[in-house]
Design an enzyme around this catalytic site. Structure first.
Site, PDB file in Angstrom:
ATOM      1  N   SER A   1      -8.678  -1.416  -1.847  1.00  0.00           N
ATOM      2  CA  SER A   1      -9.318  -0.111  -1.623  1.00  0.00           C
ATOM      3  C   SER A   1     -10.528   0.077  -2.524  1.00  0.00           C
ATOM      4  O   SER A   1     -11.575   0.547  -2.075  1.00  0.00           O
ATOM      5  CB  SER A   1      -8.329   1.026  -1.869  1.00  0.00           C
ATOM      6  OG  SER A   1      -7.364   1.035  -0.861  1.00  0.00           O
TER       7      SER A   1
ATOM      8  N   ARG B   1       0.848  -1.201   0.000  1.00  0.00           N
ATOM      9  CA  ARG B   1       0.000   0.000   0.000  1.00  0.00           C
ATOM     10  C   ARG B   1       0.879   1.245   0.000  1.00  0.00           C
ATOM     11  O   ARG B   1       0.927   2.006   0.947  1.00  0.00           O
ATOM     12  CB  ARG B   1      -0.966  -0.069   1.160  1.00  0.00           C
ATOM     13  CG  ARG B   1      -1.789  -1.331   1.052  1.00  0.00           C
ATOM     14  CD  ARG B   1      -2.910  -1.368   2.014  1.00  0.00           C
ATOM     15  NE  ARG B   1      -4.144  -1.026   1.336  1.00  0.00           N
ATOM     16  CZ  ARG B   1      -5.345  -1.143   1.879  1.00  0.00           C
ATOM     17  NH1 ARG B   1      -5.466  -1.550   3.101  1.00  0.00           N
ATOM     18  NH2 ARG B   1      -6.419  -0.832   1.207  1.00  0.00           N
TER      19      ARG B   1
ATOM     20  N   GLN C   1      -1.075   2.777  -5.711  1.00  0.00           N
ATOM     21  CA  GLN C   1      -2.463   3.122  -5.380  1.00  0.00           C
ATOM     22  C   GLN C   1      -3.441   2.793  -6.505  1.00  0.00           C
ATOM     23  O   GLN C   1      -4.558   2.354  -6.254  1.00  0.00           O
ATOM     24  CB  GLN C   1      -2.564   4.619  -5.055  1.00  0.00           C
ATOM     25  CG  GLN C   1      -2.669   4.831  -3.565  1.00  0.00           C
ATOM     26  CD  GLN C   1      -2.639   6.292  -3.173  1.00  0.00           C
ATOM     27  OE1 GLN C   1      -2.513   7.177  -4.027  1.00  0.00           O
ATOM     28  NE2 GLN C   1      -2.743   6.544  -1.907  1.00  0.00           N
TER      29      GLN C   1
ATOM     30  N   TYR D   1      -2.087  -0.534   8.225  1.00  0.00           N
ATOM     31  CA  TYR D   1      -3.023  -1.438   8.886  1.00  0.00           C
ATOM     32  C   TYR D   1      -3.006  -1.216  10.391  1.00  0.00           C
ATOM     33  O   TYR D   1      -2.012  -0.797  10.971  1.00  0.00           O
ATOM     34  CB  TYR D   1      -2.658  -2.899   8.566  1.00  0.00           C
ATOM     35  CG  TYR D   1      -2.838  -3.207   7.101  1.00  0.00           C
ATOM     36  CD1 TYR D   1      -4.106  -3.287   6.550  1.00  0.00           C
ATOM     37  CD2 TYR D   1      -1.740  -3.395   6.261  1.00  0.00           C
ATOM     38  CE1 TYR D   1      -4.283  -3.548   5.201  1.00  0.00           C
ATOM     39  CE2 TYR D   1      -1.909  -3.664   4.917  1.00  0.00           C
ATOM     40  CZ  TYR D   1      -3.192  -3.734   4.395  1.00  0.00           C
ATOM     41  OH  TYR D   1      -3.359  -3.990   3.058  1.00  0.00           O
TER      42      TYR D   1
ATOM     43  N   ASP E   1      -4.721  -0.809  -6.391  1.00  0.00           N
ATOM     44  CA  ASP E   1      -5.164  -1.293  -5.090  1.00  0.00           C
ATOM     45  C   ASP E   1      -6.614  -1.793  -5.123  1.00  0.00           C
ATOM     46  O   ASP E   1      -7.563  -1.053  -4.864  1.00  0.00           O
ATOM     47  CB  ASP E   1      -5.001  -0.161  -4.068  1.00  0.00           C
ATOM     48  CG  ASP E   1      -5.199  -0.634  -2.647  1.00  0.00           C
ATOM     49  OD1 ASP E   1      -5.642  -1.778  -2.445  1.00  0.00           O
ATOM     50  OD2 ASP E   1      -4.916   0.150  -1.728  1.00  0.00           O
TER      51      ASP E   1
HETATM   52  P1  NAD Z   1      -8.655  -2.515   7.002  1.00  0.00           P
HETATM   53  O1  NAD Z   1      -9.713  -2.999   6.062  1.00  0.00           O
HETATM   54  O2  NAD Z   1      -7.514  -3.406   7.335  1.00  0.00           O
HETATM   55  O3  NAD Z   1      -9.384  -2.081   8.387  1.00  0.00           O
HETATM   56  C1  NAD Z   1     -10.487  -1.202   8.399  1.00  0.00           C
HETATM   57  C2  NAD Z   1     -10.342  -0.189   9.511  1.00  0.00           C
HETATM   58  O4  NAD Z   1     -10.567  -0.812  10.789  1.00  0.00           O
HETATM   59  C3  NAD Z   1      -8.958   0.463   9.626  1.00  0.00           C
HETATM   60  O5  NAD Z   1      -9.100   1.856   9.537  1.00  0.00           O
HETATM   61  C4  NAD Z   1      -8.448   0.009  10.976  1.00  0.00           C
HETATM   62  O6  NAD Z   1      -7.619   0.986  11.604  1.00  0.00           O
HETATM   63  C5  NAD Z   1      -9.739  -0.192  11.741  1.00  0.00           C
HETATM   64  N1  NAD Z   1      -9.610  -1.013  12.953  1.00  0.00           N
HETATM   65  C6  NAD Z   1      -8.856  -2.123  13.176  1.00  0.00           C
HETATM   66  N2  NAD Z   1      -9.008  -2.564  14.440  1.00  0.00           N
HETATM   67  C7  NAD Z   1      -9.902  -1.727  15.029  1.00  0.00           C
HETATM   68  C8  NAD Z   1     -10.472  -1.662  16.337  1.00  0.00           C
HETATM   69  N3  NAD Z   1     -10.159  -2.543  17.288  1.00  0.00           N
HETATM   70  N4  NAD Z   1     -11.354  -0.677  16.596  1.00  0.00           N
HETATM   71  C9  NAD Z   1     -11.676   0.228  15.629  1.00  0.00           C
HETATM   72  N5  NAD Z   1     -11.165   0.222  14.402  1.00  0.00           N
HETATM   73  C10 NAD Z   1     -10.280  -0.741  14.096  1.00  0.00           C
HETATM   74  O7  NAD Z   1      -8.029  -1.145   6.526  1.00  0.00           O
HETATM   75  P2  NAD Z   1      -8.179  -0.352   5.133  1.00  0.00           P
HETATM   76  O8  NAD Z   1      -9.441   0.377   5.129  1.00  0.00           O
HETATM   77  O9  NAD Z   1      -7.944  -1.280   3.999  1.00  0.00           O
HETATM   78  O10 NAD Z   1      -6.949   0.640   5.202  1.00  0.00           O
HETATM   79  C11 NAD Z   1      -6.539   1.277   6.380  1.00  0.00           C
HETATM   80  C12 NAD Z   1      -5.746   2.518   6.028  1.00  0.00           C
HETATM   81  O11 NAD Z   1      -4.638   2.208   5.195  1.00  0.00           O
HETATM   82  C13 NAD Z   1      -6.538   3.528   5.223  1.00  0.00           C
HETATM   83  O12 NAD Z   1      -7.352   4.341   5.955  1.00  0.00           O
HETATM   84  C14 NAD Z   1      -5.440   4.304   4.533  1.00  0.00           C
HETATM   85  O13 NAD Z   1      -4.990   5.379   5.311  1.00  0.00           O
HETATM   86  C15 NAD Z   1      -4.351   3.316   4.370  1.00  0.00           C
HETATM   87  N6  NAD Z   1      -4.278   2.945   2.950  1.00  0.00           N
HETATM   88  C16 NAD Z   1      -3.199   3.362   2.226  1.00  0.00           C
HETATM   89  C17 NAD Z   1      -3.132   3.053   0.876  1.00  0.00           C
HETATM   90  C18 NAD Z   1      -1.993   3.500   0.009  1.00  0.00           C
HETATM   91  O14 NAD Z   1      -1.234   4.340   0.418  1.00  0.00           O
HETATM   92  N7  NAD Z   1      -1.839   2.932  -1.165  1.00  0.00           N
HETATM   93  C19 NAD Z   1      -4.135   2.310   0.268  1.00  0.00           C
HETATM   94  C20 NAD Z   1      -5.212   1.904   1.050  1.00  0.00           C
HETATM   95  C21 NAD Z   1      -5.267   2.215   2.388  1.00  0.00           C
END
Ligand code: NAD
Length: 367
Positions: free
Chosen positions: A130, A119, A124, A225, A127
Site C-alpha cells: 500500500s 491485508r 496495515q 483483491y 503494508d
Molecule cells: P491491486 O493492486 O491488486 O489492484 C488495483 C486495483 O485494480 C484494485 O482496486 C482492483 O479491484 C482493480 N482491478 C482488478 N481487475 C480490474 C479490472 N478488470 N477492471 C478494473 N479494475 C480492476 O489492489 P490494491 O490497490 O493493492 O488493493 C485493493 C484493495 O484492497 C484496496 O482498495 C483496499 O480496499 C484493500 N486493501 C486493504 C488493506 C488492509 O486492510 N490492510 C490494505 C491494502 C488494501
C-alpha cells in the site's frame, strides 16, 4: 540482533532510514550499512553514522548479519555468504514466481516476503504494497503531466479559455485512489473504473466520477483483491472504457489480479482511437500491462499517444518511499524481534504464517 542493509544500485530506495535505525538501536539491535547505500535516497554515510549505524563493506555485513533487509530480492550470490539460518526480508512475489520459495529454502535462509503480509487491519502499518502503491499513483500523474502537451487545470486567460485535462483512472485501489486525488489537486476532471463495487464510494469521496459497468463479480473473501470477470462483463467493460478512453487526455491504469496476468483494459484498437498527445501510464506493466501495447520499462509513441510502462514508479520518489518502507519494516519487526533485540519467530502468528515463505530448508509457499 545484527541487522544489515546493502547498497542496491538497481533501485533508488534504501531499506532503512536513519530515524528508524535509531529506534532499532534503542531496541538493542546493531545496524550495519553498506557504504553509500542511501546516496540515491539523499541519505549520506554520515547521516547513517549519526543514527548509530556502522558503515561496513558488503562482505563483512553479509558474513555477520542475522537479518538482511532488502528492498529488491538479493542476487543469488548473496545467499552463499550469509550465516546459516540468517533471515532475509524482501518482496519475493511468490504468487508471480512459484519457484522462488523452493529456491530460497535450498539456500537455508528464513525468507520473509513483505508482499505476503495479510491485508488485515492489524497489519496495515506494515503494508509495503500500500505504501508503495500510493506513491506510484501520485507519481504516475506527475509523469503524465510531464509528457502531456497541454495544461492539466482549466485556465481562463486574456488569450482564451483552456479546458481542464480529462483523466481516466482504471483500477481504483490504493494506487488508483492516490492518482485520482493527485489529478484532482492539479485541476484534472477525473473518472475512474473498478470491478470492486466498494471502490465506488471511495472514488466519489475524492470528487471523481465512478464509471459503472453492471454485473461485476466481487469476492469479499479474496482478501481485498479483485477476481477474474466473466466474458460478458469484459465485453461490456471494453465498450464503455473505449468510449471514455477516446475522450481522455490521460489514462492511468493500475488494475492487477494477484498471481495472474493483468487484465487488458485498453486494446490496440482503443489506443488508435485516442487523441493525439494523450498519455497512458500503465502501472501494471510488470505483469503484462492493462494496455495491450504496453512494454514494461519502456516509453512508446504510438501514433501520437505516449504509453509509459512502469510498475516501479515508487522508487522515483526515493526519499519518501524509503521512509515509508523503513517504517513498515520497523512495525513488521515488532512482531518477531523483542524490545531486547531477540528473535522470537512464532510461525503460528497470523502475520508470519503467511509472510514466511521458507524456513529451516523447507519452502512454505506453493506446497
Ligand atoms: P491491486 O493492486 O491488486 O489492484 C488495483 C486495483 O485494480 C484494485 O482496486 C482492483 O479491484 C482493480 N482491478 C482488478 N481487475 C480490474 C479490472 N478488470 N477492471 C478494473 N479494475 C480492476 O489492489 P490494491 O490497490 O493493492 O488493493 C485493493 C484493495 O484492497 C484496496 O482498495 C483496499 O480496499 C484493500 N486493501 C486493504 C488493506 C488492509 O486492510 N490492510 C490494505 C491494502 C488494501
Amino acid at each position: 540482533m545484527q541487522i544489515g542493509i546493502l547498497n542496491e544500485p538497481s533501485d533508488l530506495r534504501v531499506a532503512l532510514v536513519p530515524d528508524v535505525i535509531k529506534q532499532l538501536i534503542d531496541r538493542k539491535n546493531n545496524v550495519l550499512v553498506e557504504s553509500n547505500a542511501g546516496v540515491q535516497s539523499s541519505i549520506s554515510n554520515d547521516d547513517f553514522q549519526a543514527s548509530g549505524a556502522e558503515i561496513k563493506d558488503r562482505d563483512s555485513i553479509l558474513q555477520n548479519l542475522d537479518l538482511l533487509i532488502s528492498v529488491t530480492p538479493p542476487a543469488a550470490e548473496v545467499y552463499a555468504k550469509l550465516k546459516p539460518h540468517a533471515l532475509v526480508i524482501s518482496s519475493f512475489e511468490p504468487f508471480n514466481k512459484p519457484e522462488v520459495a523452493q529456491q530460497l529454502a535450498s539456500t537455508g535462509v528464513t525468507a520473509l516476503s513483505l508482499d505476503m503480509i495479510p491485508r488485515i487491519t492489524l497489519a496495515q502499518s506494515m503494508d509495503v504494497l500500500s505504501s508503495m502503491a500510493s506513491i506510484a499513483g501520485y507519481k504516475a500523474v506527475i509523469v503524465a503531466a510531464n509528457h502531456l502537451p497541454r495544461y492539466f487545470p482549466m485556465l481562463t486567460t486574456a488569450a482564451g479559455t483552456i479546458p481542464p485535462a480529462k483523466v481516466l483512472v482504471l483500477g481504483a485501489g490504493v494506487a488508483g485512489l492516490q492518482a485520482i486525488a493527485t489529478a484532482k489537486r492539479i485541476g484534472g476532471v477525473v473518472e475512474a473504473f473498478d470491478t470492486r463495487l466498494a471502490a465506488k464510494e471511495e472514488v466519489e469521496s475524492l470528487g471523481a466520477k465512478f464509471v459503472m459497468v453492471e454485473g461485476a463479480t466481487d469476492d469479499k473473501d479474496a482478501g481485498g483483491y479483485a477476481v477474474e470477470q466473466t466474458d460478458e462483463y469484459k465485453q461490456k467493460q471494453q465498450a464503455l472504457i473505449q468510449a471514455k478512453a477516446e475522450k481522455a487526455d490521460v489514462i492511468i491504469t493500475t488494475a492487477q489480479l494477484r498471481g495472474r496476468p493483468a487484465p487488458v483494459l485498453l486494446t490496440a484498437e482503443t489506443v488508435q482511437k485516442m487523441k493525439s498527445g494523450a498519455v497512458i501510464v500503465d502501472l501494471a506493466s510488470s505483469t503484462g500491462g492493462n494496455c495491450a501495447l504496453t512494454q514494461d520499462n519502456e516509453t512508446l509513441d504510438v501514433d501520437g499517444v505516449t504509453i509509459i510502462g512502469n510498475s516501479n514508479l515508487a522508487e522515483k520518489v526515493p526519499m519518501h518511499a524509503s521512509q515509508l518502507f523503513s517504517k513498515n519494516i520497523f512495525n513488521y519487526l515488532k512482531v518477531f524481534v523483542s524490545e531486547e533485540g531477540e528473535l522470537n519467530l512464532d510461525l503460528e502468528n497470523e502475520i508470519l504464517k503467511s509472510s514466511c515463505i521458507s524456513h529451516d530448508g523447507a519452502a512454505r509457499y506453493g506446497n
